[in-house]
Design a protein around this motif. Structure first.
Motif, PDB file in Angstrom:
ATOM      1  N   ASN A 262       0.841  -1.333   0.004  1.00 28.61           N
ATOM      2  CA  ASN A 262      -0.064  -0.072  -0.050  1.00 28.61           C
ATOM      3  C   ASN A 262       0.787   1.203   0.084  1.00 28.61           C
ATOM      4  O   ASN A 262       1.462   1.509   0.995  1.00 28.61           O
ATOM      5  CB  ASN A 262      -0.870   0.228   1.103  1.00 28.61           C
ATOM      6  CG  ASN A 262      -1.963  -1.021   1.146  1.00 28.61           C
ATOM      7  OD1 ASN A 262      -3.157  -0.707   0.757  1.00 28.61           O
ATOM      8  ND2 ASN A 262      -1.941  -2.228   1.549  1.00 28.61           N
TER       9      ASN A 262
ATOM     10  N   TYR B  20      -6.542   9.847  -1.960  1.00 31.44           N
ATOM     11  CA  TYR B  20      -5.706  10.068  -0.806  1.00 31.44           C
ATOM     12  C   TYR B  20      -6.322   8.923   0.538  1.00 31.44           C
ATOM     13  O   TYR B  20      -7.802   8.657   0.311  1.00 31.44           O
ATOM     14  CB  TYR B  20      -5.930  11.238   0.169  1.00 31.44           C
ATOM     15  CG  TYR B  20      -5.101  12.496  -0.665  1.00 31.44           C
ATOM     16  CD1 TYR B  20      -3.794  12.660  -0.610  1.00 31.44           C
ATOM     17  CD2 TYR B  20      -5.801  13.224  -1.760  1.00 31.44           C
ATOM     18  CE1 TYR B  20      -3.081  13.634  -1.212  1.00 31.44           C
ATOM     19  CE2 TYR B  20      -5.156  14.370  -2.265  1.00 31.44           C
ATOM     20  CZ  TYR B  20      -3.848  14.498  -1.948  1.00 31.44           C
ATOM     21  OH  TYR B  20      -3.092  15.454  -2.850  1.00 31.44           O
ATOM     22  N   ASN B  21      -5.563   8.539   1.243  1.00 33.71           N
ATOM     23  CA  ASN B  21      -6.082   7.609   2.163  1.00 33.71           C
ATOM     24  C   ASN B  21      -6.887   8.195   3.505  1.00 33.71           C
ATOM     25  O   ASN B  21      -7.251   7.641   4.247  1.00 33.71           O
ATOM     26  CB  ASN B  21      -4.996   6.440   2.844  1.00 33.71           C
ATOM     27  CG  ASN B  21      -5.882   5.141   3.053  1.00 33.71           C
ATOM     28  OD1 ASN B  21      -6.581   4.796   2.221  1.00 33.71           O
ATOM     29  ND2 ASN B  21      -5.127   4.717   4.176  1.00 33.71           N
TER      30      ASN B  21
ATOM     31  N   GLU C 198       1.106   5.022  -0.003  1.00 38.05           N
ATOM     32  CA  GLU C 198      -0.321   5.845   0.346  1.00 38.05           C
ATOM     33  C   GLU C 198       0.224   7.255   0.668  1.00 38.05           C
ATOM     34  O   GLU C 198       1.375   7.446   0.981  1.00 38.05           O
ATOM     35  CB  GLU C 198      -1.019   5.244   1.555  1.00 38.05           C
ATOM     36  CG  GLU C 198      -1.540   3.909   1.435  1.00 38.05           C
ATOM     37  CD  GLU C 198      -2.034   3.295   2.584  1.00 38.05           C
ATOM     38  OE1 GLU C 198      -3.068   2.448   2.388  1.00 38.05           O
ATOM     39  OE2 GLU C 198      -1.608   3.551   3.513  1.00 38.05           O
TER      40      GLU C 198
ATOM     41  N   TYR D   2      -1.086  10.273   3.303  1.00 38.74           N
ATOM     42  CA  TYR D   2      -2.231  10.602   4.472  1.00 38.74           C
ATOM     43  C   TYR D   2      -1.618  12.328   4.475  1.00 38.74           C
ATOM     44  O   TYR D   2      -0.751  12.689   4.889  1.00 38.74           O
ATOM     45  CB  TYR D   2      -1.733  10.109   5.790  1.00 38.74           C
ATOM     46  CG  TYR D   2      -1.902   8.726   5.847  1.00 38.74           C
ATOM     47  CD1 TYR D   2      -2.978   8.269   6.342  1.00 38.74           C
ATOM     48  CD2 TYR D   2      -0.988   7.795   5.212  1.00 38.74           C
ATOM     49  CE1 TYR D   2      -3.402   6.903   6.094  1.00 38.74           C
ATOM     50  CE2 TYR D   2      -1.259   6.304   5.016  1.00 38.74           C
ATOM     51  CZ  TYR D   2      -2.447   5.982   5.777  1.00 38.74           C
ATOM     52  OH  TYR D   2      -2.707   4.524   5.718  1.00 38.74           O
TER      53      TYR D   2
ATOM     54  N   HIS E  47       2.371  -2.220   4.332  1.00 34.01           N
ATOM     55  CA  HIS E  47       2.558  -0.889   4.378  1.00 34.01           C
ATOM     56  C   HIS E  47       3.953  -0.626   4.738  1.00 34.01           C
ATOM     57  O   HIS E  47       4.411  -1.023   5.765  1.00 34.01           O
ATOM     58  CB  HIS E  47       1.729  -0.365   5.600  1.00 34.01           C
ATOM     59  CG  HIS E  47       0.261  -0.396   5.320  1.00 34.01           C
ATOM     60  ND1 HIS E  47      -0.382  -1.713   5.417  1.00 34.01           N
ATOM     61  CD2 HIS E  47      -0.912   0.357   5.020  1.00 34.01           C
ATOM     62  CE1 HIS E  47      -1.777  -1.545   5.301  1.00 34.01           C
ATOM     63  NE2 HIS E  47      -1.997  -0.349   4.753  1.00 34.01           N
TER      64      HIS E  47
ATOM     65  N   HIS F 107      -6.246   2.884  -4.768  1.00 36.10           N
ATOM     66  CA  HIS F 107      -6.594   2.941  -3.578  1.00 36.10           C
ATOM     67  C   HIS F 107      -7.116   4.552  -3.156  1.00 36.10           C
ATOM     68  O   HIS F 107      -7.121   4.908  -2.008  1.00 36.10           O
ATOM     69  CB  HIS F 107      -5.569   2.595  -2.626  1.00 36.10           C
ATOM     70  CG  HIS F 107      -5.534   2.318  -1.231  1.00 36.10           C
ATOM     71  ND1 HIS F 107      -6.974   1.698  -0.672  1.00 36.10           N
ATOM     72  CD2 HIS F 107      -4.849   2.348  -0.092  1.00 36.10           C
ATOM     73  CE1 HIS F 107      -6.808   1.390   0.482  1.00 36.10           C
ATOM     74  NE2 HIS F 107      -5.767   1.870   0.911  1.00 36.10           N
TER      75      HIS F 107
ATOM     76  N   PRO G 173     -10.447   3.475  -0.424  1.00 37.39           N
ATOM     77  CA  PRO G 173      -9.670   4.276   0.548  1.00 37.39           C
ATOM     78  C   PRO G 173     -10.182   3.931   2.102  1.00 37.39           C
ATOM     79  O   PRO G 173     -11.245   4.374   2.271  1.00 37.39           O
ATOM     80  CB  PRO G 173      -9.495   5.935  -0.082  1.00 37.39           C
ATOM     81  CG  PRO G 173     -10.824   6.028  -0.667  1.00 37.39           C
ATOM     82  CD  PRO G 173     -11.106   4.718  -1.562  1.00 37.39           C
ATOM     83  N   ALA G 174      -9.157   3.716   2.593  1.00 39.38           N
ATOM     84  CA  ALA G 174      -9.440   3.369   4.151  1.00 39.38           C
ATOM     85  C   ALA G 174     -10.728   2.328   4.294  1.00 39.38           C
ATOM     86  O   ALA G 174     -11.386   2.301   5.235  1.00 39.38           O
ATOM     87  CB  ALA G 174      -9.765   4.517   4.798  1.00 39.38           C
TER      88      ALA G 174
ATOM     89  N   SER H 292      -2.621   5.102  -3.358  1.00 40.09           N
ATOM     90  CA  SER H 292      -3.151   6.557  -3.447  1.00 40.09           C
ATOM     91  C   SER H 292      -2.621   7.379  -4.652  1.00 40.09           C
ATOM     92  O   SER H 292      -1.498   7.607  -4.599  1.00 40.09           O
ATOM     93  CB  SER H 292      -2.742   7.211  -2.157  1.00 40.09           C
ATOM     94  OG  SER H 292      -3.191   6.674  -0.844  1.00 40.09           O
TER      95      SER H 292
ATOM     96  N   TYR I   1     -12.442   9.891   2.635  1.00 42.65           N
ATOM     97  CA  TYR I   1     -13.326   8.726   2.565  1.00 42.65           C
ATOM     98  C   TYR I   1     -14.527   8.931   1.739  1.00 42.65           C
ATOM     99  O   TYR I   1     -14.903   9.971   1.524  1.00 42.65           O
ATOM    100  CB  TYR I   1     -13.799   8.547   4.312  1.00 42.65           C
ATOM    101  CG  TYR I   1     -12.698   8.443   4.927  1.00 42.65           C
ATOM    102  CD1 TYR I   1     -11.708   7.747   4.963  1.00 42.65           C
ATOM    103  CD2 TYR I   1     -12.612   9.465   6.304  1.00 42.65           C
ATOM    104  CE1 TYR I   1     -10.344   7.688   5.744  1.00 42.65           C
ATOM    105  CE2 TYR I   1     -11.601   9.400   7.237  1.00 42.65           C
ATOM    106  CZ  TYR I   1     -10.519   8.490   7.003  1.00 42.65           C
ATOM    107  OH  TYR I   1      -9.557   8.648   7.732  1.00 42.65           O
TER     108      TYR I   1
END
Length: 313
Positions: free
Chosen positions: A39, A123-124, A41, A43, A253, A120, A161-162, A96, A127
């Motif tokens: 993953n 952005y993680n 990503e 954040y 991750h 994914h 995402p998430a 991401s 939502y």
């Protein structure tokens, strides 16, 4: 009292018992299809507020969890990528998509190695909860275009995402010609999904139980415990694959497994997998999906329909 299935089951797939399914045979008679899902990503430090879920538990700027995760892009990913190179294993990147702008060096390094990318989200920290259809479509269209422009690949897979969704997510994936979703964790083999359009889409095995986030941040396991968990998971699926091909994914991750004290034990896992190369198809999620759709999807769908009809008879 008769239960209303619309309230107890989202209806994304049929109940399909593990035993007595049509046999899956992977290329060259291999028993287990094995793939790794790093993953990669991003954040955001101060993302837009979603009323249904907070991105960070403390007030802005919550720099501690932000920098903790940023380690993955700056250090952990490069360490993990070097390890996978040593075993000639490609990644299927749960991306991401904004990483294509934030850290293009990582995207270029993965592309040069022939890694696959799937979406994914952007952005993680953004939502899907509460989005309307236009917003969710925009995310899928952005994902397709951004990755295509950056890598030349047309993404065919999706992990929300998430792990956040709407009631329409699966149908939109089919509409946009995605081939697989990693958002459902119901099986150790691929399974056809129900879509309103009738377009073919499968659920790709992607386990939360062997995800390093759950191992380290939820279960509090040590690196050696995680190594043992992965080996036992692999050994069972390999043995079951003698009867019908199974799938194992290791979701990772880099800010977790790529830490200096964890990468060594994870090397033992890849060494264990590599020792069984004659029986294991070490590949990507996209290649698994393509092979399954070509060789096993129609047979599986017919079997599901027959058993479902028999159960109702």
């Amino acid at each position: 009292m008769t239960a209303d299935p619309r309230k107890s089951d989202p209806g994304l797939y049929d109940y399909w018992p593990y035993e007595n399914r049509p046999k899956i045979t992977w290329p060259d008679g291999r028993k287990l299809a094995f793939w790794i899902a790093p993953n990669i990503e991003f954040y955001e430090l101060n993302p837009p507020v979603n009323p249904q879920r907070k991105s960070w538990p403390r007030p802005h700027p919550d720099i501690t969890p932000y920098s903790y995760r940023d380690h993955g892009n700056r250090v952990g990913h490069w360490r993990l990528m070097e390890l996978m190179d040593a075993f000639d294993m490609r990644g299927s990147v749960s991306l991401s998509v904004a990483m294509c702008q934030h850290h293009p060096e990582i995207i270029e390094a993965c592309t040069a190695r022939g890694w696959e990318f799937f979406s994914h989200g952007i952005y993680n920290t953004r939502y899907i909860y509460g989005m309307d259809e236009a917003q969710e479509r925009a995310i899928l269209e952005d994902s397709i275009k951004t990755v295509q422009d950056a890598t030349g690949q047309r993404i065919r897979g999706y992990l929300a995402p998430a792990l956040t969704h709407t009631e329409r997510t699966i149908d939109l994936l089919a509409e946009y010609d995605f081939r697989y979703s990693c958002d459902l964790f119901q099986d150790d083999q691929p399974q056809p999904l129900k879509t309103k359009s009738g377009k073919r889409l499968i659920s790709m095995p992607y386990s939360l139980e062997v995800n390093d986030h759950y191992a380290y941040n939820v279960y509090g396991q040590s690196p050696r415990q995680y190594t043992d968990l992965l080996k036992r998971h692999f050994d069972t699926l390999l043995a079951e694959g003698e009867a019908s091909g199974t799938v194992m994914c290791i979701p990772l991750h880099a800010y977790l497994v790529g830490r200096a004290h964890r990468i060594g034990p994870f090397r033992d896992v890849l060494d264990h997998v590599a020792a069984h190369r004659d029986d294991v198809w070490i590949t990507t999620a996209g290649e698994i999906a393509d092979y399954y759709l070509q060789h096993h999807y129609d047979t599986a769908l017919a079997d599901i329909r027959a058993k479902t009809a028999k159960g109702r008879g």
